[in-house]
Design an enzyme around this catalytic site. Structure first.
Site, PDB file in Angstrom:
ATOM      1  N   HIS A 273       0.842  -1.191   0.000  1.00 23.79           N
ATOM      2  CA  HIS A 273       0.000   0.000   0.000  1.00 23.79           C
ATOM      3  C   HIS A 273       0.876   1.239   0.000  1.00 23.79           C
ATOM      4  CE1 HIS A 273      -3.098   2.816   0.998  1.00 23.79           C
ATOM      5  NE2 HIS A 273      -3.995   1.870   0.862  1.00 23.79           N
TER       6      HIS A 273
ATOM      7  N   TYR B 288      -8.132  10.546   4.061  1.00 26.05           N
ATOM      8  CA  TYR B 288      -8.204  11.460   5.205  1.00 26.05           C
ATOM      9  C   TYR B 288      -9.110  12.618   4.801  1.00 26.05           C
ATOM     10  CZ  TYR B 288      -3.965   9.096   6.899  1.00 26.05           C
ATOM     11  OH  TYR B 288      -3.052   8.164   7.335  1.00 26.05           O
TER      12      TYR B 288
ATOM     13  N   LYS C 119       1.452   4.243  14.243  1.00 28.04           N
ATOM     14  CA  LYS C 119       2.829   3.948  14.645  1.00 28.04           C
ATOM     15  C   LYS C 119       2.949   2.895  15.747  1.00 28.04           C
ATOM     16  CE  LYS C 119       4.845   7.056  12.064  1.00 28.04           C
ATOM     17  NZ  LYS C 119       5.271   6.556  10.758  1.00 28.04           N
TER      18      LYS C 119
ATOM     19  N   TYR D 181       5.844   9.198   7.457  1.00 26.22           N
ATOM     20  CA  TYR D 181       4.572   8.481   7.423  1.00 26.22           C
ATOM     21  C   TYR D 181       4.801   6.973   7.385  1.00 26.22           C
ATOM     22  CZ  TYR D 181      -0.211   7.488   5.755  1.00 26.22           C
ATOM     23  OH  TYR D 181      -1.496   7.029   5.621  1.00 26.22           O
TER      24      TYR D 181
HETATM   25  P1  RFL Z   1      -0.933  -5.011  23.073  1.00 24.49           P
HETATM   26  O1  RFL Z   1      -1.184  -5.384  21.661  1.00 24.49           O
HETATM   27  O2  RFL Z   1      -1.941  -4.209  23.799  1.00 24.49           O
HETATM   28  O3  RFL Z   1      -0.641  -6.347  23.867  1.00 24.49           O
HETATM   29  C1  RFL Z   1      -0.549  -6.343  25.270  1.00 24.49           C
HETATM   30  C2  RFL Z   1      -0.980  -7.720  25.761  1.00 24.49           C
HETATM   31  O4  RFL Z   1      -0.830  -7.758  27.172  1.00 24.49           O
HETATM   32  C3  RFL Z   1      -1.970  -8.392  27.737  1.00 24.49           C
HETATM   33  N1  RFL Z   1      -2.061  -7.928  29.134  1.00 24.49           N
HETATM   34  C4  RFL Z   1      -1.679  -8.675  30.189  1.00 24.49           C
HETATM   35  N2  RFL Z   1      -1.183  -9.922  30.273  1.00 24.49           N
HETATM   36  C5  RFL Z   1      -0.862 -10.389  31.498  1.00 24.49           C
HETATM   37  N3  RFL Z   1      -1.053  -9.671  32.649  1.00 24.49           N
HETATM   38  C6  RFL Z   1      -1.550  -8.414  32.614  1.00 24.49           C
HETATM   39  N4  RFL Z   1      -1.704  -7.708  33.719  1.00 24.49           N
HETATM   40  C7  RFL Z   1      -1.884  -7.871  31.336  1.00 24.49           C
HETATM   41  N5  RFL Z   1      -2.384  -6.679  30.926  1.00 24.49           N
HETATM   42  C8  RFL Z   1      -2.476  -6.735  29.597  1.00 24.49           C
HETATM   43  C9  RFL Z   1      -3.120  -7.956  26.845  1.00 24.49           C
HETATM   44  O5  RFL Z   1      -4.232  -8.856  26.940  1.00 24.49           O
HETATM   45  C10 RFL Z   1      -2.448  -8.001  25.471  1.00 24.49           C
HETATM   46  O6  RFL Z   1      -2.586  -9.259  24.845  1.00 24.49           O
HETATM   47  O7  RFL Z   1       0.450  -4.200  23.221  1.00 24.49           O
HETATM   48  P2  RFL Z   1       1.810  -4.244  22.330  1.00 24.49           P
HETATM   49  O8  RFL Z   1       2.273  -5.663  22.127  1.00 24.49           O
HETATM   50  O9  RFL Z   1       2.686  -3.254  22.958  1.00 24.49           O
HETATM   51  O10 RFL Z   1       1.357  -3.742  20.871  1.00 24.49           O
HETATM   52  C11 RFL Z   1       0.922  -2.430  20.684  1.00 24.49           C
HETATM   53  C12 RFL Z   1      -0.123  -2.378  19.567  1.00 24.49           C
HETATM   54  O11 RFL Z   1      -1.140  -3.340  19.829  1.00 24.49           O
HETATM   55  C13 RFL Z   1      -0.746  -0.970  19.428  1.00 24.49           C
HETATM   56  O12 RFL Z   1       0.257   0.014  19.549  1.00 24.49           O
HETATM   57  C14 RFL Z   1      -1.440  -0.793  18.073  1.00 24.49           C
HETATM   58  O13 RFL Z   1      -2.575  -1.615  17.962  1.00 24.49           O
HETATM   59  C15 RFL Z   1      -1.821   0.672  17.854  1.00 24.49           C
HETATM   60  N6  RFL Z   1      -2.605   0.858  16.620  1.00 24.49           N
HETATM   61  C16 RFL Z   1      -1.977   0.873  15.395  1.00 24.49           C
HETATM   62  N7  RFL Z   1      -0.623   0.723  15.320  1.00 24.49           N
HETATM   63  C17 RFL Z   1      -0.010   0.675  14.113  1.00 24.49           C
HETATM   64  O14 RFL Z   1       1.238   0.561  14.084  1.00 24.49           O
HETATM   65  N8  RFL Z   1      -0.709   0.747  12.928  1.00 24.49           N
HETATM   66  C18 RFL Z   1      -2.068   0.889  12.913  1.00 24.49           C
HETATM   67  O15 RFL Z   1      -2.676   0.906  11.827  1.00 24.49           O
HETATM   68  C19 RFL Z   1      -2.759   0.987  14.178  1.00 24.49           C
HETATM   69  N9  RFL Z   1      -4.110   1.097  14.253  1.00 24.49           N
HETATM   70  C20 RFL Z   1      -4.003   0.976  16.685  1.00 24.49           C
HETATM   71  C21 RFL Z   1      -4.738   1.096  15.474  1.00 24.49           C
HETATM   72  C22 RFL Z   1      -4.669   0.995  17.912  1.00 24.49           C
HETATM   73  C23 RFL Z   1      -6.049   1.146  17.959  1.00 24.49           C
HETATM   74  N10 RFL Z   1      -6.681   1.194  19.209  1.00 24.49           N
HETATM   75  C24 RFL Z   1      -6.768   0.033  20.022  1.00 24.49           C
HETATM   76  C25 RFL Z   1      -6.708   2.457  19.850  1.00 24.49           C
HETATM   77  C26 RFL Z   1      -6.112   1.218  15.518  1.00 24.49           C
HETATM   78  C27 RFL Z   1      -6.781   1.258  16.765  1.00 24.49           C
HETATM   79  C28 RFL Z   1      -8.272   1.416  16.802  1.00 24.49           C
END
Ligand code: RFL
Length: 397
Positions: free
Chosen positions: A76, A206, A302, A394
Protein backbone atom coordinates in the site's frame (compact mmCIF):
# COMPACT_ATOMS: atom_id res chain seq x y z
CA UNK A 1 -0.18 -22.39 48.39
CA UNK A 2 1.85 -20.62 45.72
CA UNK A 3 3.74 -22.82 43.30
CA UNK A 4 7.26 -21.60 42.47
CA UNK A 5 8.16 -21.08 38.85
CA UNK A 6 11.33 -19.75 37.22
CA UNK A 7 12.54 -18.56 33.82
CA UNK A 8 15.44 -16.39 32.67
CA UNK A 9 12.98 -13.96 31.13
CA UNK A 10 9.32 -13.56 32.05
CA UNK A 11 7.47 -11.75 29.27
CA UNK A 12 4.21 -10.06 30.23
CA UNK A 13 1.65 -9.91 27.40
CA UNK A 14 1.18 -11.81 24.13
CA UNK A 15 0.69 -8.82 21.83
CA UNK A 16 3.09 -7.96 18.98
CA UNK A 17 5.76 -6.76 21.44
CA UNK A 18 5.68 -9.76 23.77
CA UNK A 19 5.56 -12.32 20.98
CA UNK A 20 8.48 -10.78 19.06
CA UNK A 21 10.59 -10.72 22.25
CA UNK A 22 9.49 -14.31 22.97
CA UNK A 23 10.40 -15.52 19.47
CA UNK A 24 13.83 -13.91 19.56
CA UNK A 25 14.64 -15.47 22.94
CA UNK A 26 13.14 -18.87 22.21
CA UNK A 27 14.93 -18.97 18.85
CA UNK A 28 18.25 -18.67 20.72
CA UNK A 29 17.35 -21.27 23.31
CA UNK A 30 16.81 -18.81 26.17
CA UNK A 31 14.48 -20.00 28.89
CA UNK A 32 11.42 -17.73 28.79
CA UNK A 33 7.69 -17.75 29.40
CA UNK A 34 4.92 -15.46 28.13
CA UNK A 35 2.11 -14.69 30.59
CA UNK A 36 -1.10 -13.47 28.95
CA UNK A 37 -4.20 -12.31 30.79
CA UNK A 38 -6.62 -13.00 27.93
CA UNK A 39 -7.70 -16.27 26.36
CA UNK A 40 -6.02 -17.41 23.16
CA UNK A 41 -9.03 -16.78 20.90
CA UNK A 42 -9.35 -13.23 22.19
CA UNK A 43 -5.70 -12.47 21.47
CA UNK A 44 -5.99 -13.93 17.96
CA UNK A 45 -9.14 -12.05 16.99
CA UNK A 46 -8.47 -8.58 18.45
CA UNK A 47 -8.60 -6.24 15.43
CA UNK A 48 -6.44 -3.17 15.80
CA UNK A 49 -3.54 -2.10 13.60
CA UNK A 50 -3.16 -2.93 9.95
CA UNK A 51 -0.42 -0.78 8.44
CA UNK A 52 3.06 -2.21 8.81
CA UNK A 53 5.98 0.06 8.01
CA UNK A 54 8.74 -1.13 5.67
CA UNK A 55 11.15 -1.40 8.59
CA UNK A 56 8.70 -3.58 10.53
CA UNK A 57 8.54 -5.95 7.58
CA UNK A 58 12.36 -6.02 7.42
CA UNK A 59 12.57 -6.86 11.13
CA UNK A 60 10.05 -9.67 10.80
CA UNK A 61 11.89 -10.94 7.71
CA UNK A 62 15.23 -10.90 9.52
CA UNK A 63 13.89 -13.28 12.13
CA UNK A 64 11.87 -15.54 9.84
CA UNK A 65 8.55 -14.17 11.15
CA UNK A 66 7.23 -12.83 7.86
CA UNK A 67 5.71 -15.83 6.10
CA UNK A 68 2.07 -14.83 6.62
CA UNK A 69 2.51 -11.20 5.73
CA UNK A 70 4.59 -12.07 2.67
CA UNK A 71 1.85 -14.33 1.33
CA UNK A 72 -1.28 -12.50 2.54
CA UNK A 73 -0.14 -8.91 3.13
CA UNK A 74 -0.81 -6.29 0.46
CA UNK A 75 1.42 -3.42 -0.63
CA UNK A 76 0.00 0.00 0.00
CA UNK A 77 1.47 3.33 -0.96
CA UNK A 78 -1.19 5.94 -1.59
CA UNK A 79 -3.07 8.34 0.60
CA UNK A 80 -5.71 10.83 -0.39
CA UNK A 81 -6.64 14.05 1.39
CA UNK A 82 -10.07 15.60 0.98
CA UNK A 83 -11.08 19.00 2.26
CA UNK A 84 -12.98 22.13 1.36
CA UNK A 85 -10.02 23.01 -0.88
CA UNK A 86 -10.43 19.89 -3.03
CA UNK A 87 -8.59 16.60 -2.97
CA UNK A 88 -5.10 15.37 -3.75
CA UNK A 89 -3.21 12.11 -3.64
CA UNK A 90 0.32 11.27 -2.58
CA UNK A 91 1.97 8.12 -3.84
CA UNK A 92 4.56 7.91 -1.10
CA UNK A 93 6.42 5.00 -2.69
CA UNK A 94 7.84 7.63 -5.05
CA UNK A 95 8.64 10.14 -2.30
CA UNK A 96 11.01 10.32 0.64
CA UNK A 97 12.81 6.99 0.97
CA UNK A 98 10.53 5.33 -1.56
CA UNK A 99 9.03 2.94 1.00
CA UNK A 100 5.57 1.36 1.21
CA UNK A 101 3.27 -0.03 3.85
CA UNK A 102 2.18 -3.64 4.01
CA UNK A 103 -1.48 -3.96 4.99
CA UNK A 104 -1.77 -6.96 7.28
CA UNK A 105 -4.27 -7.08 10.13
CA UNK A 106 -2.67 -7.11 13.57
CA UNK A 107 -4.66 -10.18 14.68
CA UNK A 108 -3.13 -12.14 11.80
CA UNK A 109 0.36 -11.00 12.70
CA UNK A 110 -0.24 -11.97 16.32
CA UNK A 111 -1.54 -15.39 15.22
CA UNK A 112 1.58 -15.94 13.07
CA UNK A 113 3.94 -14.89 15.87
CA UNK A 114 2.15 -17.11 18.34
CA UNK A 115 2.18 -20.14 16.02
CA UNK A 116 5.90 -19.68 15.41
CA UNK A 117 6.68 -19.28 19.12
CA UNK A 118 4.77 -22.46 19.99
CA UNK A 119 6.47 -24.34 17.11
CA UNK A 120 9.83 -23.40 18.62
CA UNK A 121 8.71 -24.99 21.88
CA UNK A 122 7.74 -21.72 23.58
CA UNK A 123 5.35 -21.57 26.52
CA UNK A 124 2.44 -19.13 26.71
CA UNK A 125 0.22 -19.24 29.79
CA UNK A 126 -3.14 -17.85 28.66
CA UNK A 127 -5.68 -16.61 31.17
CA UNK A 128 -2.88 -15.74 33.59
CA UNK A 129 -2.88 -12.16 34.79
CA UNK A 130 0.31 -10.56 36.04
CA UNK A 131 -0.55 -8.62 39.17
CA UNK A 132 2.74 -6.93 40.01
CA UNK A 133 6.47 -7.01 39.36
CA UNK A 134 8.50 -7.13 42.57
CA UNK A 135 12.16 -6.39 43.36
CA UNK A 136 12.86 -5.02 39.88
CA UNK A 137 15.73 -3.03 41.36
CA UNK A 138 17.51 -6.28 42.24
CA UNK A 139 18.90 -8.95 39.92
CA UNK A 140 16.18 -11.34 41.05
CA UNK A 141 12.76 -9.90 40.21
CA UNK A 142 9.53 -11.81 40.56
CA UNK A 143 6.03 -11.49 39.15
CA UNK A 144 2.93 -12.29 41.15
CA UNK A 145 0.08 -13.67 39.05
CA UNK A 146 -3.50 -14.82 39.22
CA UNK A 147 -3.67 -18.16 37.45
CA UNK A 148 -6.44 -19.18 35.08
CA UNK A 149 -8.12 -21.07 37.93
CA UNK A 150 -8.03 -17.92 40.08
CA UNK A 151 -5.20 -19.11 42.32
CA UNK A 152 -2.21 -16.90 43.10
CA UNK A 153 1.25 -17.76 41.87
CA UNK A 154 4.72 -16.25 41.60
CA UNK A 155 7.29 -16.38 38.80
CA UNK A 156 10.99 -15.70 39.44
CA UNK A 157 13.24 -14.36 36.69
CA UNK A 158 16.45 -12.55 35.85
CA UNK A 159 14.63 -10.11 33.62
CA UNK A 160 11.02 -9.10 33.08
CA UNK A 161 9.90 -7.76 29.67
CA UNK A 162 6.85 -5.58 30.33
CA UNK A 163 4.90 -5.94 27.08
CA UNK A 164 1.46 -5.82 28.69
CA UNK A 165 0.22 -2.57 27.23
CA UNK A 166 -0.92 0.65 28.69
CA UNK A 167 -2.93 -0.77 31.61
CA UNK A 168 -0.65 -3.66 32.42
CA UNK A 169 1.21 -4.73 35.55
CA UNK A 170 4.61 -3.47 34.34
CA UNK A 171 3.54 0.17 34.36
CA UNK A 172 1.68 -0.22 37.63
CA UNK A 173 4.70 -1.73 39.36
CA UNK A 174 7.04 1.21 38.78
CA UNK A 175 7.77 2.88 42.09
CA UNK A 176 6.70 6.52 42.34
CA UNK A 177 9.53 8.77 41.27
CA UNK A 178 11.47 6.06 39.39
CA UNK A 179 10.01 6.91 36.01
CA UNK A 180 8.57 10.10 34.59
CA UNK A 181 5.36 9.97 32.54
CA UNK A 182 5.01 12.60 29.82
CA UNK A 183 1.37 12.81 28.87
CA UNK A 184 -0.69 14.70 26.31
CA UNK A 185 -4.45 14.57 25.81
CA UNK A 186 -5.14 15.84 22.31
CA UNK A 187 -8.73 16.65 23.22
CA UNK A 188 -10.01 14.74 20.21
CA UNK A 189 -12.00 11.48 20.11
CA UNK A 190 -12.62 9.06 17.28
CA UNK A 191 -15.38 6.55 16.79
CA UNK A 192 -13.37 3.65 15.34
CA UNK A 193 -15.39 1.31 13.14
CA UNK A 194 -14.80 -1.93 11.33
CA UNK A 195 -17.25 -2.37 8.50
CA UNK A 196 -18.06 -5.50 6.56
CA UNK A 197 -17.55 -3.70 3.28
CA UNK A 198 -14.86 -3.64 0.61
CA UNK A 199 -12.62 -0.56 0.63
CA UNK A 200 -14.25 2.46 -1.00
CA UNK A 201 -11.03 3.86 -2.43
CA UNK A 202 -7.66 2.41 -3.32
CA UNK A 203 -5.94 4.72 -0.85
CA UNK A 204 -5.96 5.70 2.78
CA UNK A 205 -8.55 8.47 2.88
CA UNK A 206 -8.20 11.46 5.20
CA UNK A 207 -11.19 13.81 5.11
CA UNK A 208 -10.90 17.17 6.81
CA UNK A 209 -14.39 18.57 7.28
CA UNK A 210 -16.02 21.31 9.31
CA UNK A 211 -18.10 18.60 11.02
CA UNK A 212 -14.93 16.79 12.01
CA UNK A 213 -12.39 14.34 10.65
CA UNK A 214 -13.30 11.12 8.83
CA UNK A 215 -10.83 8.41 7.85
CA UNK A 216 -10.85 5.37 5.58
CA UNK A 217 -8.28 2.56 5.83
CA UNK A 218 -8.29 -0.72 3.94
CA UNK A 219 -7.95 -3.91 5.98
CA UNK A 220 -8.96 -6.83 3.74
CA UNK A 221 -10.97 -7.12 0.51
CA UNK A 222 -14.12 -7.50 2.63
CA UNK A 223 -13.40 -5.40 5.71
CA UNK A 224 -12.61 -1.69 5.96
CA UNK A 225 -11.73 0.48 8.93
CA UNK A 226 -13.36 3.89 9.24
CA UNK A 227 -12.92 6.64 11.78
CA UNK A 228 -15.29 9.48 12.63
CA UNK A 229 -14.27 12.27 14.93
CA UNK A 230 -16.87 12.53 17.67
CA UNK A 231 -17.43 14.58 20.77
CA UNK A 232 -15.52 13.54 23.87
CA UNK A 233 -17.70 11.29 26.01
CA UNK A 234 -19.82 9.95 23.13
CA UNK A 235 -20.85 6.35 23.91
CA UNK A 236 -19.75 3.91 21.18
CA UNK A 237 -23.33 2.85 20.50
CA UNK A 238 -24.73 6.40 20.35
CA UNK A 239 -24.90 6.53 16.55
CA UNK A 240 -27.14 4.30 14.45
CA UNK A 241 -25.54 2.56 11.47
CA UNK A 242 -27.55 4.81 9.19
CA UNK A 243 -26.22 7.93 10.87
CA UNK A 244 -22.68 6.57 10.72
CA UNK A 245 -22.83 6.02 6.97
CA UNK A 246 -24.51 9.38 6.35
CA UNK A 247 -21.87 11.15 8.37
CA UNK A 248 -19.03 9.27 6.66
CA UNK A 249 -20.52 10.01 3.24
CA UNK A 250 -20.86 13.68 4.09
CA UNK A 251 -17.41 14.18 5.56
CA UNK A 252 -15.69 12.10 2.87
CA UNK A 253 -17.60 14.17 0.30
CA UNK A 254 -19.09 11.11 -1.35
CA UNK A 255 -21.39 13.21 -3.49
CA UNK A 256 -18.42 14.88 -5.15
CA UNK A 257 -15.92 12.02 -5.19
CA UNK A 258 -18.06 8.89 -5.34
CA UNK A 259 -20.22 7.06 -2.81
CA UNK A 260 -18.83 4.80 -0.11
CA UNK A 261 -19.35 1.05 -0.25
CA UNK A 262 -21.52 0.38 2.75
CA UNK A 263 -21.87 -2.71 4.90
CA UNK A 264 -22.67 -3.92 8.37
CA UNK A 265 -20.70 -2.34 11.21
CA UNK A 266 -18.85 -5.25 12.79
CA UNK A 267 -17.08 -3.45 15.61
CA UNK A 268 -17.08 0.00 17.13
CA UNK A 269 -15.10 1.66 19.88
CA UNK A 270 -14.45 5.23 20.93
CA UNK A 271 -10.77 6.15 21.17
CA UNK A 272 -9.69 9.31 22.99
CA UNK A 273 -6.56 10.52 21.25
CA UNK A 274 -3.90 10.58 23.92
CA UNK A 275 -0.17 10.09 23.92
CA UNK A 276 2.31 9.35 26.64
CA UNK A 277 5.91 8.34 27.05
CA UNK A 278 7.55 6.80 30.10
CA UNK A 279 11.12 7.78 30.72
CA UNK A 280 13.39 5.85 31.23
CA UNK A 281 12.13 2.54 29.82
CA UNK A 282 14.18 0.45 32.22
CA UNK A 283 13.83 0.07 35.93
CA UNK A 284 16.52 -2.37 37.08
CA UNK A 285 15.60 -5.73 35.61
CA UNK A 286 12.21 -4.58 34.27
CA UNK A 287 12.00 -3.27 30.69
CA UNK A 288 9.00 -1.51 29.15
CA UNK A 289 8.18 -2.35 25.54
CA UNK A 290 5.44 -1.31 23.06
CA UNK A 291 2.33 0.35 24.46
CA UNK A 292 3.66 -0.24 27.98
CA UNK A 293 6.55 2.08 27.09
CA UNK A 294 4.62 4.71 25.17
CA UNK A 295 1.17 5.22 23.86
CA UNK A 296 1.09 6.83 20.44
CA UNK A 297 -2.26 8.14 19.23
CA UNK A 298 -3.49 6.08 16.25
CA UNK A 299 -3.41 9.16 13.95
CA UNK A 300 -0.25 7.98 12.20
CA UNK A 301 -0.43 4.20 12.73
CA UNK A 302 2.83 3.95 14.64
CA UNK A 303 1.99 1.90 17.77
CA UNK A 304 2.38 -1.65 16.49
CA UNK A 305 5.41 -0.65 14.43
CA UNK A 306 7.19 0.83 17.42
CA UNK A 307 6.25 -2.26 19.46
CA UNK A 308 8.00 -4.55 16.95
CA UNK A 309 11.07 -2.31 16.71
CA UNK A 310 11.52 -2.04 20.49
CA UNK A 311 10.93 -5.77 20.88
CA UNK A 312 13.72 -6.51 18.39
CA UNK A 313 16.09 -4.17 20.22
CA UNK A 314 15.26 -5.67 23.63
CA UNK A 315 15.32 -9.27 22.35
CA UNK A 316 18.81 -8.76 20.85
CA UNK A 317 20.08 -7.06 23.99
CA UNK A 318 18.78 -9.87 26.24
CA UNK A 319 20.45 -12.46 23.99
CA UNK A 320 23.76 -10.56 24.22
CA UNK A 321 23.51 -10.31 27.98
CA UNK A 322 22.30 -13.81 28.77
CA UNK A 323 24.41 -15.72 26.22
CA UNK A 324 27.50 -13.51 25.88
CA UNK A 325 27.56 -11.62 29.20
CA UNK A 326 27.49 -8.35 27.29
CA UNK A 327 25.13 -5.87 28.99
CA UNK A 328 25.79 -2.93 26.63
CA UNK A 329 22.58 -3.42 24.66
CA UNK A 330 20.46 -3.52 27.81
CA UNK A 331 22.20 -0.40 29.11
CA UNK A 332 21.47 1.44 25.85
CA UNK A 333 17.90 0.11 25.44
CA UNK A 334 16.01 3.00 26.97
CA UNK A 335 17.85 5.85 25.25
CA UNK A 336 17.83 4.08 21.90
CA UNK A 337 14.09 3.37 21.95
CA UNK A 338 13.17 6.79 23.31
CA UNK A 339 14.75 8.49 20.31
CA UNK A 340 12.48 6.47 17.97
CA UNK A 341 9.45 6.97 20.20
CA UNK A 342 9.77 10.75 20.35
CA UNK A 343 10.15 10.99 16.58
CA UNK A 344 6.99 8.92 16.13
CA UNK A 345 5.21 11.08 18.70
CA UNK A 346 6.26 14.22 16.90
CA UNK A 347 4.90 13.00 13.56
CA UNK A 348 1.66 11.70 15.11
CA UNK A 349 1.19 15.07 16.77
CA UNK A 350 1.70 16.79 13.43
CA UNK A 351 -0.89 14.49 11.83
CA UNK A 352 -3.41 15.31 14.56
CA UNK A 353 -2.98 19.01 13.84
CA UNK A 354 -3.27 18.38 10.11
CA UNK A 355 -6.52 16.42 10.40
CA UNK A 356 -8.49 18.15 13.16
CA UNK A 357 -9.88 21.58 13.63
CA UNK A 358 -9.55 23.41 16.90
CA UNK A 359 -11.58 21.76 19.60
CA UNK A 360 -14.25 23.92 21.20
CA UNK A 361 -15.63 27.19 19.93
CA UNK A 362 -15.32 29.41 16.91
CA UNK A 363 -13.36 32.29 18.44
CA UNK A 364 -10.52 34.19 16.77
CA UNK A 365 -7.92 31.76 17.95
CA UNK A 366 -9.93 28.80 16.58
CA UNK A 367 -10.23 30.52 13.21
CA UNK A 368 -6.50 31.22 13.24
CA UNK A 369 -5.67 27.58 13.93
CA UNK A 370 -8.09 26.44 11.28
CA UNK A 371 -6.33 28.60 8.72
CA UNK A 372 -2.99 27.16 9.81
CA UNK A 373 -4.39 23.72 9.17
CA UNK A 374 -5.46 24.70 5.65
CA UNK A 375 -2.00 26.13 5.04
CA UNK A 376 -0.44 22.86 6.25
CA UNK A 377 -2.56 20.87 3.78
CA UNK A 378 -1.79 23.35 1.04
CA UNK A 379 1.96 23.01 1.46
CA UNK A 380 1.64 19.23 1.58
CA UNK A 381 -0.25 19.45 -1.70
CA UNK A 382 2.21 21.69 -3.47
CA UNK A 383 5.69 21.40 -1.94
CA UNK A 384 7.84 18.49 -3.05
CA UNK A 385 10.19 18.82 -0.09
CA UNK A 386 7.22 18.78 2.29
CA UNK A 387 5.93 15.65 0.55
CA UNK A 388 9.32 13.96 0.90
CA UNK A 389 9.39 14.82 4.60
CA UNK A 390 5.83 13.50 5.00
CA UNK A 391 6.56 10.23 3.18
CA UNK A 392 9.71 9.56 5.17
CA UNK A 393 7.90 9.95 8.47
CA UNK A 394 4.57 8.48 7.42
CA UNK A 395 5.96 5.12 6.40
CA UNK A 396 9.19 5.18 8.37
CA UNK A 397 9.87 4.36 11.95
P1 RFL B 1 -0.93 -5.01 23.07
O1 RFL B 1 -1.18 -5.38 21.66
O2 RFL B 1 -1.94 -4.21 23.80
O3 RFL B 1 -0.64 -6.35 23.87
C1 RFL B 1 -0.55 -6.34 25.27
C2 RFL B 1 -0.98 -7.72 25.76
O4 RFL B 1 -0.83 -7.76 27.17
C3 RFL B 1 -1.97 -8.39 27.74
N1 RFL B 1 -2.06 -7.93 29.13
C4 RFL B 1 -1.68 -8.68 30.19
N2 RFL B 1 -1.18 -9.92 30.27
C5 RFL B 1 -0.86 -10.39 31.50
N3 RFL B 1 -1.05 -9.67 32.65
C6 RFL B 1 -1.55 -8.41 32.61
N4 RFL B 1 -1.70 -7.71 33.72
C7 RFL B 1 -1.88 -7.87 31.34
N5 RFL B 1 -2.38 -6.68 30.93
C8 RFL B 1 -2.48 -6.73 29.60
C9 RFL B 1 -3.12 -7.96 26.85
O5 RFL B 1 -4.23 -8.86 26.94
C10 RFL B 1 -2.45 -8.00 25.47
O6 RFL B 1 -2.59 -9.26 24.85
O7 RFL B 1 0.45 -4.20 23.22
P2 RFL B 1 1.81 -4.24 22.33
O8 RFL B 1 2.27 -5.66 22.13
O9 RFL B 1 2.69 -3.25 22.96
O10 RFL B 1 1.36 -3.74 20.87
C11 RFL B 1 0.92 -2.43 20.68
C12 RFL B 1 -0.12 -2.38 19.57
O11 RFL B 1 -1.14 -3.34 19.83
C13 RFL B 1 -0.75 -0.97 19.43
O12 RFL B 1 0.26 0.01 19.55
C14 RFL B 1 -1.44 -0.79 18.07
O13 RFL B 1 -2.58 -1.61 17.96
C15 RFL B 1 -1.82 0.67 17.85
N6 RFL B 1 -2.61 0.86 16.62
C16 RFL B 1 -1.98 0.87 15.39
N7 RFL B 1 -0.62 0.72 15.32
C17 RFL B 1 -0.01 0.67 14.11
O14 RFL B 1 1.24 0.56 14.08
N8 RFL B 1 -0.71 0.75 12.93
C18 RFL B 1 -2.07 0.89 12.91
O15 RFL B 1 -2.68 0.91 11.83
C19 RFL B 1 -2.76 0.99 14.18
N9 RFL B 1 -4.11 1.10 14.25
C20 RFL B 1 -4.00 0.98 16.69
C21 RFL B 1 -4.74 1.10 15.47
C22 RFL B 1 -4.67 0.99 17.91
C23 RFL B 1 -6.05 1.15 17.96
N10 RFL B 1 -6.68 1.19 19.21
C24 RFL B 1 -6.77 0.03 20.02
C25 RFL B 1 -6.71 2.46 19.85
C26 RFL B 1 -6.11 1.22 15.52
C27 RFL B 1 -6.78 1.26 16.76
C28 RFL B 1 -8.27 1.42 16.80
Amino acid sequence: MQSRREADVVVLGAGPAGLVVGNLLQGRGIDCVVLERAERTHVQTRARAGFLAANTVRILERHGLDEGLRTRGRDHSTCEFRSVDGRFRLDYSGLGRGERHTVYPQQELVSDLLARFLDLGGRVDFGVEALAVHDADTGRPSVTVRDADGRPGRWHARYVAGCDGRHGAARRSLPAGAVRRHHCDHGVSWLGLLAEAPPSLDAVGYAVHERGFAGHMARTSQVTRYYLQCERGTPADAWSEERIWEELELRMRGEEYGPLRRGRVLQRAVVDLESDVLEPLRHGSLFLVGDAAALVSPSAAKGANLAVLEAEILGGALVDDLLHHDPKGLDAYSAQCLSYIWRAQEFSHWMIRLLHGPVGGADDSAAFHDSLRRARLSSLRSSRSQQDWFAEHYVGI
